[in-house]
Every structure is written in C-alpha cells, then in structure tokens.
Design a protein around this motif. Structure first.
Motif, mmCIF file in Angstrom:
data_model
loop_
_atom_site.group_PDB
_atom_site.id
_atom_site.type_symbol
_atom_site.label_atom_id
_atom_site.label_comp_id
_atom_site.label_asym_id
_atom_site.label_seq_id
_atom_site.Cartn_x
_atom_site.Cartn_y
_atom_site.Cartn_z
ATOM 1 N N ALA A 136 -3.896 -13.665 -3.295
ATOM 2 C CA ALA A 136 -4.838 -12.800 -2.979
ATOM 3 C C ALA A 136 -5.372 -12.895 -1.517
ATOM 4 C CB ALA A 136 -6.115 -12.602 -3.913
ATOM 5 N N VAL A 137 -5.022 -13.756 -0.736
ATOM 6 C CA VAL A 137 -5.373 -13.866 0.626
ATOM 7 C C VAL A 137 -4.298 -12.942 1.338
ATOM 8 C CG1 VAL A 137 -5.056 -15.190 2.760
ATOM 9 C CG2 VAL A 137 -5.990 -16.389 0.567
ATOM 10 N N ASP A 138 -4.872 -12.035 2.163
ATOM 11 C CA ASP A 138 -4.045 -10.703 2.753
ATOM 12 C C ASP A 138 -3.943 -10.935 4.132
ATOM 13 O OD1 ASP A 138 -2.805 -8.420 3.211
ATOM 14 O OD2 ASP A 138 -4.932 -7.173 3.204
ATOM 15 N N ILE A 139 -2.621 -11.453 4.546
ATOM 16 C CA ILE A 139 -2.330 -11.810 5.915
ATOM 17 C C ILE A 139 -1.218 -10.644 6.417
ATOM 18 C CG2 ILE A 139 -1.289 -13.469 7.502
ATOM 19 C CD1 ILE A 139 -1.900 -15.588 5.264
ATOM 20 N N ASP A 140 -1.640 -10.114 7.422
ATOM 21 C CA ASP A 140 -0.572 -9.288 8.182
ATOM 22 C C ASP A 140 0.165 -9.981 9.343
ATOM 23 O OD1 ASP A 140 -1.261 -6.927 6.647
ATOM 24 O OD2 ASP A 140 -2.638 -6.376 8.063
ATOM 25 N N TYR A 141 1.309 -9.739 9.289
ATOM 26 C CA TYR A 141 2.278 -10.603 10.394
ATOM 27 C C TYR A 141 3.202 -9.282 11.147
ATOM 28 C CZ TYR A 141 1.795 -14.718 7.566
ATOM 29 O OH TYR A 141 1.305 -15.955 6.688
ATOM 30 N N GLU A 142 2.929 -9.887 12.116
ATOM 31 C CA GLU A 142 4.246 -8.987 13.297
ATOM 32 C C GLU A 142 5.371 -9.857 13.551
ATOM 33 O OE1 GLU A 142 4.646 -7.689 17.798
ATOM 34 O OE2 GLU A 142 2.530 -8.054 17.158
#
Length: 799
Positions: A136-142
């Motif tokens: 459930a940890v929401d991480i956005d990556y580029e």
C-alpha cells in the motif's frame, strides 16, 4: 587429579565436531530462534527499477492499516541523523587521486540504483500485515537508463550511476612496473593473450540474513542479534557514525550462523534500520530475508572482465605478464568492495611462478546492480583463474606438456623467501611436490589411453591442471593502514582459567561452519596438557568478548589461533611465577610439559589443575607482586600473509550431442601448513571444491542489459550445485610449515574455490579442443558447450 591430556585430542587428530551434537539434532540457535511472539516485524519496500528517481512517496494508506505501527522512509532516517554506511578501504587511483566514494544511506532518499534497493520499511504486528502494508506504500518513480554490463560501464556513453564518478569509475588503480613490463612483452619471442570473464555469483548461505533489535528502556542499551561473521565489526560500524549510539550502549550478538561465505561480513541497511527503529518502539523488531530478497540484496561476488598477455621465451620460461581488468562493485561501495579486486587480486597474479615483470591495471566501476564484495576466496580465485587459463594457453601455443611448463616456471623450494614483482613475499612452499603427488594420484601418464576409450564411446574426455597459491590471514595493521584499510587486522583473545582448571576461550573470531568450537579447544588441550572436555569456547557476543575482527580471509586459525597460543603462554608463565614463590625455587628452573609443572633437578611436580587452585587461593605468594587468578588476554597482529597453495586436477567427460559434463575425478593436493584437525580440514576443502565446481559449471548471476532487471532471482533461474553434480573428492595435504606463526598453519577454507575452477575449465577446453573449441567462459553450461561445439563444426578448420 588429572595430569595428562589424551593424545586423541591433540593437534593433528580428527576430533569429532562438537557443533554437530546440536546442529544435527536441530538444536542450533539462529537469529530467528531468539524471536518472541510479541516481536514486531519489519518488511522493506524495495525498488522494482534498476535506476530511477523517487518523485514521491505516500505512506498514509499503509500507516492507516490494522496492525501497522509505523512506516519509515529515507528522509525520516536522514532527519534523525542516520549516516551513510562507509567503505572499509580507501583506494587511490594511479594518478594519486582518491576513489569516488558516494554515500550509501540505509533507505534511498531521492534515487534508487539497483533492483531491490530499499526505499521504505513497514513495522507491523506480523509479517503478513507488514507485507500487505508494504504493497500500500505508494511510490512514484521516474525511470532512468541503467548500466549493468561490466565491460561497458567505463565508457563515455554509458548511463551514469553516480554524478561524482565520471565514466562510472570508482578508481583507476595499478600495481607493478608498466614500462618494464611493456618492454618485456615487446621483446619476447612469444606472447599469448586471453580475454576472460569471471562470472558474478550469489553466495546463497543456508540461513538467509536476519536481524532482531530492541532497546531496554531502563538502561537505554540496544541489543542487535544478527547473522554476521563479524559482530564486533558490525558494532564498530554502527557506532562509528551511521547511528549515534555510544559503544557501551550497543550489544551485538551473532549466534549460530548458517553459512556466510563472505556475504555476511558486512553491515547492511537492514541492520541499521531495525536498530534505529528499535528506539521508537517498546517491542523488539525482527526482519528475516526471504530467498528472493537475498538474491537482490546480499553482496555478490566476482564479476571481472579481463584481458591478459603473457610473454615467454623459446624455452617456455615466463618473462612478463600484463593484465587489464574491469571489476564491477555494483551500485554502492560495500565495506570490502575496493580491496577485493585490487589488493586481494592483483598481488596474486604471480601465482606459483617466477615472472620477472608484472603489471596490472584495475578499473573499479559502478553499475546498477547489487553491490559486489567478498565471496569465498575473494580476489584470489579471480587471479588464479586468469593465470592458470593463460598458462594452459601458453603450453598449447608452444606445444609443451602442461605439467612441464608449470614445473619449469615454479618458484623452487630453495628460493624462499621469494619476493614477487607485485608486492608479496612468500615465506615457504613446495609446488613441485604438490604437483607431483597430484599427477601420480590422477595417473597423468595414462590419461591419453583413457581419452581414447572415451572417444570410442562417443565421449570427449579432458584433463585440466591448476597449480595455485593464495593469501590467508592478513598483513600487519600498519601495512594495511598504508594501503588504505580503515580497520586493524589483529585479533584479540581472552583465556580464563578457573580454580579447578576449567578453561574458557573468549575469541573475537566467529565460526559459521569452520568448527572453531572443536579445533580451538584442541589447541588448548595440546598446549596445557588438559582434558578436552575441560575447555569451553565463547564467541559472537560483543558484551562477553571484548574485541575481535571476526572471520574472513581464512584468518581465524592463523591469527585467532596464534592469539590463543600467546594467551596460553602467558598463563604458563604466570603459573611458573606462582610456583617460584610457592615452592621457594628459582623461576628459571621451573618447566612445563604435558600438563605438569616441574622443578629441574628435583622430583617436585605440580599438576596444572593444582596450580590453578593455588592461583585462586592466593596464600603462597605476595599479591603485591603477583595478582590472584589465572586469566590472560593476548593480541596478535600478523607479520605477513600466509600462503596456502597446491595442485588441483580435474578429469571429465563431455557428451558432444548434449553438451553435458560429467566430472569423473577431482584430485586436490593442498599445502595448508600444519593441520590441526584433518577431518575438519577435509570438510573445508570439500566445501570450497563444491563452490568452485558451482562457479565453473553452473552458477551465474544475470541482469537484463536493457532494463537492469535481475533475471536470476530464484533457484528456478540460478543453478546451485547439487550432490549429483559432485564427484568423490580425492583430497590430501602436503605440509610446509608457515615460518612466522607458532602453529605453522596457513588457512584452508578457501583453497577449493581458488584452485578447482581453472582446473575444470582447462579440462573442458582440453576435451573440446579436438573438435575445434579452444576457449569457453564460466559457467560451462550444457547450452554454452553445445553451442560452442556446433559453432566450431560449422566453421572450416584451417591447417
């Protein structure tokens, strides 16, 4: 009173392993066995990308889930003062500049640099709840371009892992005389060249890494249980700037450890995080790696790409060696990362041979892969593999017998001590003897007849030689400091003797399969002449053992064992002083042999256990001159490396239609100096041989060159050796005694991984050469062999 030891337990006897009593009955106590029902569980949220910027992290949904106590990210640790995990060696490039040393924070802050890099940690009531919350940890990556190819890493066009490491180069290091070596190669009538890859490996110890930490609120002290080969090193690293815990407030316990192989030497992010988090929670926090996490995050081994040239004269004498190596250290600098491909590798390139000129250039490079560090042998297998492959090629080039070209170039026994052109001084050795013994055992002269019989049955038979030397133990601390080491090399031991003659050894080394609980008491039994069952052994607890450097580089016996001998000498000398006062005799007249003190020229004798009673009664000597009790502490800083060596020979058959290899025989004759316990030594030799066979024929860590994804992240894709892959090992030892430690021992745990891989690959090439294949890289898998055979068959042969 018992006065004499039993010879069955002295040095050189195959005493059964004490450890097996609990290990074979499932009574060993590992880190996971110290957990309790109320422990909190830690689960790490790891990067799915090899290289990416972290644009945002939202932990709110995870924190709100049932049973979740906290979710921490890199900023949380950074803001509380958690520092970077440091490297243990400062390397300098050949231009004198210091290595690029980027930070290694326990949780990534803004960029991930390999698949599995930890970004966050969830602390919850159970593993299942923590895993649910981790999802459930929401991480956005580029996502960024990644580089995983070792050979391509130091180029202008490769993606950059670190901005401070131009061309991904940590250091451009050299050893030897480049001008003299180049001139030697230019003038030589024969030069043979080789390009090889030393394949990357995952250690895969039986017990995965694990850590359990808690803080006692009343005392403020932390306790960390961890699967470590070096508990004191872990403590020193944690208290040395990574965490702000005073040394006296941290206890590190490394209990039974199910295998290490080098990968458990180092401080890892998970140990830092659970120890740091323990200050925020009233319950212990526990983390245990699963096997896939181990593939992604355990320090891996090897990963060299090398080119080498060997100069010879018309008689086959070696004149010069030039080596260029690119060594991959992965995304971060692990503690030994810079030492392994330099100081533990290049100085071994002289091997067992007289080579007047040697030059080696090593480019240490970063890639978007798991960090690389020590793995059984640690630099020495890489050197031995390169050199022994090259020697075999030289023999073929000149049309010489493979054994003869080695014998012709060996350092002769009367040339020791022998100084190599790359900085080592071998004190002793007899390489002719180990080669001759091995050749006789394998029936070298009868091989061609065996090859003919195999050919009649449609099989390709090959025989491969490897003659090697390695380093074990360590160099003096002052020398290692000059080379860039950020820690000493000595070992510490305390020996406590009770009033009834019971002896306890408290040793800073750590046994995780090496049988210290068996062999170290043998040293005491032999030295003091007491019964074996009167000796106890303590290790792996920084509160009980005051200092230590743990176990790595086959150092335990040659350094830790020597420290034990020094401490026992102090016990004996104090005993003589006590008796001199007690018996009113000249101290110089007191002798000690086989558990008994005696006075020269008289019939006065005092058994050791009676002396122990006197030491604690303190009635017969002046306490202002001699303190009561019988305890001694000793430190031993090694004078030099020790130099195990030997000869390994492999004979095998290949099915040309399938590419499969059957190892028929492995003969290993090793010179490990004085053997304390032959059964234990043979077990260590077997283990090293098994891991060497795994590297030569089966194991390889593979990454996707485009995405950087780890393709061999489970036993479905990473081929570990099994019992069916092993022959019956034919091992024996030939002793030349080390000249600079009192035991005469040299270390034995890594020689199998050093000697056997080149023997196997040389045997594979020997089998394949009749069909036109003269080179193959490790691992020599059936697919790789089958492809090489068919490619050779499709290529016209030239005369």
């Amino acid at each position: 009173m018992e006065q004499f030891k039993s010879d069955a337990f002295s040095i050189g006897k195959s005493v059964k392993r004490r450890e097996d009593e609990r290990f074979l009955k499932g009574k060993g106590r590992y880190v996971a066995d110290f957990g309790e029902a109320g422990d909190l569980r830690a689960i790490f949220v790891r990067s799915p990308y090899a290289h990416a910027r972290i644009t945002s992290v939202d932990t709110s949904a995870a924190v709100a889930m049932p049973g979740v106590h906290a979710v921490y990210v890199g900023r949380d640790l950074q803001e509380s003062g958690v520092g970077s995990i440091g490297c243990g060696w400062l390397l300098h490039s050949k231009d004198g500049s210091p290595m690029a040393e980027p930070p290694h924070f326990p949780l990534c802050i803004d960029t991930v640099r390999h698949v599995g890099d930890p970004v966050a940690v969830v602390i919850a009531d159970s593993t299942a709840l923590a895993k649910d919350a981790a999802e459930a940890v929401d991480i956005d990556y580029e996502e960024l371009d990644a580089i995983v190819d070792t050979a391509a890493a130091p180029s202008d066009t490769a993606p950059q892992v670190w901005p401070e490491a131009a061309r991904n180069t940590c250091a451009d290091w050299e050893i030897g005389n480049s001008e003299a070596t180049r001139a030697t190669l230019d003038a030589a009538p024969h030069v043979v060249e080789i390009e090889i890859v030393n394949n990357r490996l995952v250690a895969n110890p039986m017990e995965p890494r694990a850590a359990r930490a808690f803080r006692d609120k009343s005392s403020g002290r932390y306790t960390l249980y961890t699967t470590s080969q070096n508990p004191h090193t872990i403590k020193n690293a944690l208290c040395g700037g990574v965490l702000d815990i005073p040394e006296h407030d941290l206890r590190v316990i490394s209990p039974d450890v199910g295998g290490g192989f080098g990968t458990k030497i180092f401080l890892y992010p998970e140990e830092v995080v659970v120890t740091w988090a323990a200050r925020h929670h009233d319950r212990p926090i526990r983390w245990t790696s699963d096997r896939s996490e181990g593939f992604m995050t355990d320090a891996q081994g090897r990963d060299h790409v090398s080119k080498a040239r060997l100069a010879l004269d018309d008689d086959g004498l070696f004149k010069g060696l030039w080596v260029d190596t690119i060594a991959n250290v992965g995304a971060y600098l692990s503690q030994g990362a810079t030492a392994i491909p330099t100081f533990y590798y290049a100085p071994l390139l002289s091997g067992v041979y007289r080579i007047p000129e040697i030059y080696c250039n090593v480019r240490v490079v970063f890639t978007n892969t798991t960090p690389v560090d020590a793995y059984r042998g640690a630099g020495r297998p890489e050197a031995s593999y390169l050199l022994e492959r090259l020697v075999d090629k030289a023999a073929h080039h000149l049309g010489m017998d493979r054994a003869e070209i080695r014998r012709r170039n060996f350092i002769p026994p009367d040339a020791f001590p022998y100084e190599t052109p790359v900085g080592l001084t071998y004190d002793v050795g007899d390489h002719h003897a180990t080669l001759d013994i091995a050749l006789e055992k394998i029936d070298y002269t009868g091989f061609e007849e065996r090859r003919r019989i195999s050919a009649e049955n449609g099989k390709l038979r090959g025989l491969g030689l490897s003659t090697y030397v390695e380093v074990a133990g360590g160099v003096p601390s002052r020398i290692s400091a000059q080379l860039g080491a950020r820690g000493a090399r000595f070992e510490a031991v305390e020996v406590r003797v009770s009033a009834k003659g019971q002896v306890t050894i408290l040793c800073g080394t750590h046994s995780h399969g090496q049988s210290h609980e068996t062999t170290f008491p043998q040293l005491v039994c032999d030295k003091l002449g007491i019964a074996y069952d009167k000796v106890a052994f303590v290790q792996g607890d920084t509160d009980r053992v005051h200092y230590g450097r743990g176990t790595a580089a086959s150092r335990s016996l040659v350094i830790g064992g020597t420290a034990i001998v020094k401490a026992l000498d102090k016990i004996i000398e104090k005993g003589k002083s006590i008796l001199a006062y007690s018996l009113d005799v000249n101290r110089n007249d007191i002798e000690f042999h086989d558990g008994v003190f005696s006075v020269a020229g008289t019939n006065q004798v005092v058994p050791f256990d009676e002396l122990c009673g006197k030491a604690y009664l303190a009635a017969d000597f002046p306490t202002d001159e001699i303190e009561p009790g019988l305890t001694a502490t000793a430190y031993y800083d090694p004078e030099n490396w020790t130099y195990p060596g030997g000869c390994h020979i492999c004979e095998l058959e290949i099915d040309p239609d399938l590419g499969t290899v059957q190892i028929l025989r492995v003969v290993a004759v090793d010179d490990v100096g004085r053997v304390i316990n032959p059964m234990v030594v043979h077990g260590q030799l077997h283990g090293g041989l098994a891991q060497g066979i795994g590297q030569a024929l089966l194991e390889s860590t593979r990454y996707d060159n485009e995405t950087g994804q780890l393709l061999s992240a489970s036993f479905m894709d990473y081929a570990m050796p099994r019992a069916a892959d092993m022959p019956i090992f034919e091992v024996s030892t030939h002793e030349t005694l080390c000249t600079h430690n009192p035991l005469g021992s040299k270390g034995c745990a890594e020689v199998g991984s050093v000697g056997v891989p080149p023997a196997i690959i040389n045997a594979v090439i020997d089998a394949l050469r009749p069909v036109g294949v003269d080179s193959i890289d490790m691992p020599a898998t059936p697919d790789r062999i089958w492809s090489a055979i068919n490619a050779a068959r499709a290529t016209p042969r030239t005369s």
